[in-house]
Design an enzyme around this catalytic site. Structure first.
Site, short mmCIF file in Angstrom:
data_model
loop_
_atom_site.label_atom_id
_atom_site.label_comp_id
_atom_site.label_asym_id
_atom_site.label_seq_id
_atom_site.Cartn_x
_atom_site.Cartn_y
_atom_site.Cartn_z
N GLU A 64 -1.06 -8.33 5.77
CA GLU A 64 -0.79 -8.49 7.21
C GLU A 64 -2.07 -8.52 8.04
O GLU A 64 -2.04 -8.90 9.20
CB GLU A 64 0.16 -7.37 7.70
N CYS A 68 0.82 -1.21 0.00
CA CYS A 68 0.00 0.00 0.00
C CYS A 68 0.86 1.27 0.00
O CYS A 68 1.49 1.56 -1.01
CB CYS A 68 -1.00 -0.05 1.14
N HIS A 107 -3.21 -5.28 1.75
CA HIS A 107 -2.59 -5.45 3.07
C HIS A 107 -2.65 -6.91 3.52
O HIS A 107 -3.57 -7.29 4.26
CB HIS A 107 -3.39 -4.63 4.10
N1 GLN Z 1 -3.43 6.41 0.82
C1 GLN Z 1 -2.24 6.07 1.55
C2 GLN Z 1 -1.03 6.82 1.01
O1 GLN Z 1 -1.14 7.62 0.16
C3 GLN Z 1 -1.97 4.59 1.55
C4 GLN Z 1 -3.00 3.86 2.35
C5 GLN Z 1 -2.50 2.65 3.05
O2 GLN Z 1 -1.28 2.39 3.14
N2 GLN Z 1 -3.40 1.90 3.60
O3 GLN Z 1 0.04 6.57 1.46
#
Ligand code: GLN
Length: 198
Positions: free
Chosen positions: A179, A81, A177
């Site tokens: 995890e 992410c 994610h």
């Molecule tokens: N929107 C977040 C960012 O720009 C990422 C979101 C996340 O890691 N769950 O870093």
């Protein structure tokens, strides 16, 4: 302890969950906050969180250049992410000037921040993942997607018509994610990449 030494970038975000997941698949996992810690690990996991905040801290702690250098030098890495965003070579919608997310160039790709978030903040679903027999239950939270991949980049999974898991050499990235689900297959894949078994 045996197993590869894998650091989890511990500035912000899902640090504890990733440390636990890596330990569950046999890695010696340690938090990384300083330059000396970064130099002592075989590989680094960049967790989810907020990429602009992590970038601010990377700059303040003078970790951005050493991290970019280790990636250029071939250090294995996995970004989830926000971590995927940091591993990109180019970021679309990187954030306000002065506090934009940093592209550390682990993978030759353009990643769009908050790509799914414009329609829906978070969602989950089962997706096919190249090399895994059973689908992965993927949880997306204000997730990015990949808009462009360079020639050396392998797409491992897609959602909504966009790559959401990619690999280039020893560097892996997912929009979702792993995890949070208890499914350790992605962490196991990363450990296998680090030990040269995948
Ligand atoms: N929107 C977040 C960012 O720009 C990422 C979101 C996340 O890691 N769950 O870093």
């Amino acid at each position: 302890m045996s197993g590869p030494h894998i650091g989890v970038l511990a500035l912000q975000g899902d640090v504890r969950e990733h440390l636990a997941a890596l330990r569950a698949v046999g890695a010696h996992a340690v938090p990384v906050r300083r330059h000396a810690e970064l130099e002592s690990v075989d590989a680094l996991l960049l967790p989810g969180g907020e990429s602009t905040t992590m970038s601010l801290l990377l700059r303040e702690l003078e970790l951005a250049d050493p991290l970019r250098a280790r990636l250029a030098d071939g250090m294995p890495a996995y970004g989830s992410c926000a971590g995927m965003i940091l591993l990109a070579s180019e970021i679309a919608d990187a954030g306000a000037e002065g506090r934009a997310a940093l592209a550390l160039a682990g993978i030759d790709m353009t990643v769009r921040r908050n790509a799914f978030g414009r329609q829906v903040d978070s969602f989950e679903g089962d997706i096919e993942f190249d090399g895994l027999d059973e689908p992965v239950h993927a949880v997306f939270i204000r997730a990015p997607w990949v808009e462009r991949t360079g020639p050396g980049v392998q797409v491992l999974a897609e959602a909504a018509g966009h790559p959401v898991a990619v690999r280039q050499g020893p560097v892996l990235a997912t929009s979702f994610h792993p995890e949070v689900t208890g499914d350790r297959r992605i962490h196991r894949l990363f450990v296998d990449i680090v030990t040269g078994q995948a």
